[in-house]
Write a protein that holds these residues in place. Structure first.
Motif, PDB file in Angstrom:
ATOM      1  N   TYR B  43      12.462 -21.395 -19.284  1.00 50.68           N
ATOM      2  CA  TYR B  43      11.491 -21.747 -18.216  1.00 50.68           C
ATOM      3  C   TYR B  43      10.869 -22.760 -20.351  1.00 50.68           C
ATOM      4  O   TYR B  43      10.350 -21.583 -20.633  1.00 50.68           O
ATOM      5  N   LYS B  83      13.542 -25.420 -17.607  1.00 51.04           N
ATOM      6  CA  LYS B  83      12.621 -25.839 -16.501  1.00 51.04           C
ATOM      7  C   LYS B  83      11.631 -25.881 -16.576  1.00 51.04           C
ATOM      8  O   LYS B  83      11.096 -24.681 -17.259  1.00 51.04           O
ATOM      9  N   CYS B 101       9.799 -30.016  -4.241  1.00 55.66           N
ATOM     10  CA  CYS B 101      10.639 -30.030  -5.947  1.00 55.66           C
ATOM     11  C   CYS B 101      11.406 -31.733  -5.736  1.00 55.66           C
ATOM     12  O   CYS B 101      11.182 -31.654  -7.220  1.00 55.66           O
ATOM     13  N   ASP B 107      10.308 -27.302 -11.287  1.00 58.60           N
ATOM     14  CA  ASP B 107      11.314 -26.365 -11.176  1.00 58.60           C
ATOM     15  C   ASP B 107      10.747 -25.210 -10.877  1.00 58.60           C
ATOM     16  O   ASP B 107      11.288 -24.600  -9.627  1.00 58.60           O
ATOM     17  N   TYR B 133      10.809 -25.345  -3.758  1.00 62.05           N
ATOM     18  CA  TYR B 133      10.556 -24.720  -5.461  1.00 62.05           C
ATOM     19  C   TYR B 133      11.409 -23.493  -5.987  1.00 62.05           C
ATOM     20  O   TYR B 133      11.155 -22.221  -4.839  1.00 62.05           O
TER      21      TYR B 133
END
Lengths: 316, 316
Positions: B43, B83, B101, B107, B133
Motif C-alpha cells: 500500500y 494499492k 470506492c 483502495d 473501501y
C-alpha cells in the motif's frame, strides 16, 4: 529499568577515534570527561593502548597510545568519579609497556579479540588482571563467528581467563533482537563467574534497541557513545541509554550540554550515523569498510550501485 | 522473517507531508509511487482526505485533500500494483465528499482517532467500509491512553466497527519493545476478527525495532516511510523494514534508488530524523510540538535548556 549491577561504559573517544585516527584535541577529550563524570557514567574508555613500535605516532593521534602523561593532562583538575578504561588489540601492544594498575590512572583494560584468537586474548587479559586492572574481553564480529568456535571461546574464557566481563560485540550492526537474546543466553550458560557486556553498532538503527534487549536478557555491562559517535554508523547513543536506565545515579543534562557544545560542530567535520551504505553492509553482515571507502569518493550517494556491488550474486 | 499475511504500507507522502503542509510537487509524488510500485510494497498512503471547506487550500498543498484528479495525474501511465490509501481525520472531512470506492482510485481509507473518540471513528470508518473501501482505524497517541479507555475502545471497535485493521500508533515515539509486546497482545485479545497494525515514530531510534517487535508479537500491517521521513523524528525507515522481511515479493533496489535521487536532496530542504529535542519529547512521552517549535528558532540546538523546560519539575 533499574538493576544495581548495571554499569555503563562510554567509549566516545575510543570508538569515535576510529573515524579520525584518534586525533581528538585535548580540549575535546577534557570536555567529554567532564560531562561523563558529571553524568555519573561508570566508565569512560579514552582510547587504545597501542605500542608506538607497532603503530605509527605520525599517523595516529595520542588516543591511539594513551600514554599516562597525556591522559593526566586531559583530566587534570577534574575530580575523578568515572573510572578510565583503555582498549588493547591483540598484537598491537607489548605487555611490558603496560604498567601496574597502581602506577596508572587507568582502571580497566579491555582486550578486543575475534573468537578464534581467544588464546592470545586470554594471555593478554590475564597479564592485565595480574597487574591489578579490572578486565574485559570483547569478542568482535560475533555475528560472523561459527557457533562451535564461539562455544569453545566462551568455555575457555570461563575456565582459563581472569577477565571480569566478556562482551558481545556486534561489529557489523547485523544482529536483530532475537539474536541478542540468543547470544546473551549462550554467554550466560558458559560464563558462570563473569558478567556479560553488550557493544552494539547502529547500522540498522538497532544499536540502542539491541542494548535494551541485552539488558532484558541479563547483560550488565553496556557500552554507549555520546550522540552515537563511532566508526561508520556509530554506536548505541549514550543519551538514549541513560534515558532508559532509571538509576538515579545518572544525570542526562551534562550529556545534552556536551552534545550541544561539542558534538553538533564536530558532526559537521567528521561523519558517522545512519547512512544508507552502512545500513546495507549491516543487512549483508559485512564489515563497513566498503561503505567507508565509497563515502570518500564522489559516488558517496550512489546507494543502488553500492547495493548491487555488495549483493551475494555479485560476490559469489 | 516471512509471513504471508504481512502487509507493508508506505506513508512517505502522507506523514512526510506533515513537515511541509503537504506541498510536495507532483513529480516527487510520482517518483515515490514508481519506486513503491516497483519495490512490491502493498500500500501507499498518498495523503489526507480533508474537506476544503474545513482546511484551507491556500495554506495546504494538494496532498492534504487528495482529490481524484490530482492523484490520477500523479500516477498516470504507471501500471498500478500498489494499492492506494488516504487518511481521514475525524472532524476534517465530510462523508458526502468521499465517493464510492468503485468510483475512486483509492483502495483504502484509514481513520486516525484518539481512543476517546472511538465513536466518531466508527461512524466514519463504517461509512467508508459500506462504500467498498478497505479500512483501518489508527489509534493515535496510544502511549497516553488510559488502560480502561483503550480496552473499551478496542472492545467497541471489535463489536461495532467494520474496520479490517486496527493500528497501534506510537505518536510520541515513547514506547519500548516491552510496551509494544503488551499492546499487540492486548489488541489481539479484543480484536478476534481484525488485523493489528503498527505505526511507529523514531524519536528514540526505536521505530524500526518496535516494528520488528510488533511483527514478532503478531501484527500484520506495518507502516514505514522512505528514509524514515515524517513529522519531527520521522517513522520506521521502509528500507530497513524491507531488509528484515524476507518475502521475495519485495525488491529493495527501487527504494535505494529513490532515496539517492529524491530524499538526499529533499533532506537538505526540510528536516526530520534523530534530533535531540525529539528524543527528549519521546523520553517524556510528549507530543513533539515543543521540539518542532524550538527547531524553528535561533536556539534550535539548545538541548539542555529544552530538556529543563520539558522536565516534570518545571511543569508541575
Amino acid at each position: 529499568m533499574f538493576r544495581e549491577e548495571i554499569k555503563v561504559l562510554d567509549c566516545t573517544v575510543r570508538d569515535g577515534g576510529l573515524i579520525n585516527d584518534h586525533q581528538f584535541e585535548e580540549g575535546f577529550v577534557r570536555e567529554v570527561y567532564k560531562a561523563i563524570n558529571a553524568a555519573g557514567v561508570d566508565y569512560m574508555e579514552i582510547g587504545y593502548k597501542c605500542s608506538k613500535k607497532i603503530m605509527s605516532p605520525t599517523q595516529y593521534g595520542k588516543w591511539k597510545f594513551c600514554e599516562e602523561d597525556d591522559i593526566k593532562k586531559a583530566i587534570d583538575g577534574i575530580e575523578p568519579k568515572t573510572k578510565l578504561s583503555v582498549m588493547a588489540d591483540i598484537g598491537r601492544v607489548e605487555k611490558d609497556e603496560i604498567p601496574k594498575c597502581s602506577e596508572s590512572v587507568i582502571d580497566m583494560i579491555r582486550v578486543a579479540s575475534y573468537a578464534k584468537d581467544v588464546d592470545k586474548a586470554i594471555d593478554l587479559i590475564n597479564d592485565a588482571a595480574e597487574k591489578g586492572y579490572e578486565t574485559s574481553v570483547n569478542i568482535m564480529a560475533v555475528s560472523r563467528a561459527l557457533d562451535s568456535e564461539l562455544d569453545e571461546a566462551l568455555d575457555q574464557l570461563e575456565r582459563e581467563s581472569k577477565s571480569d566481563v566478556i562482551y558481545i560485540v556486534d561489529s557489523f550492526g547485523a544482529l536483530y533482537s532475537e539474536n541478542i537474546e540468543h547470544l546473551v543466553n549462550k554467554y550466560k550458560k558458559f560464563l558462570k563467574t563473569k558478567e556479560v557486556g553488550m557493544h552494539a553498532h547502529n547500522n540498522q538503527q538497532l544499536g540502542y534497541a539491541n542494548t535494551i534487549q541485552a539488558i532484558i536478557s541479563g547483560a550488565n555491562f553496556l557500552d554507549g557513545t555520546i550522540y552515537g559517535i563511532g566508526r561508520a554508523a556509530g554506536n548505541c547513543p549514550l543519551e538514549l541509554l541513560m534515558g532508559f536506565l532509571k538509576n538515579p545515579k545518572f544525570d542526562l543534562r551534562p550529556i545534552l550540554n556536551v552534545i550541544e557544545k561539542e558534538f553538533i560542530p564536530l558532526r559537521e567535520k567528521i561523519e558517522w550515523g545512519y547512512i544508507i551504505p552502512y545500513a546495507i553492509t549491516g543487512m549483508f553482515n559485512e564489515h563497513p569498510r566498503a561503505g567507508m571507502a565509497m563515502r570518500q569518493t564522489k559516488d558517496k550517494d550512489k546507494y543502488l550501485e553500492f547495493f548491487n556491488s555488495m549483493s551475494p550474486s555479485e560476490i559469489e
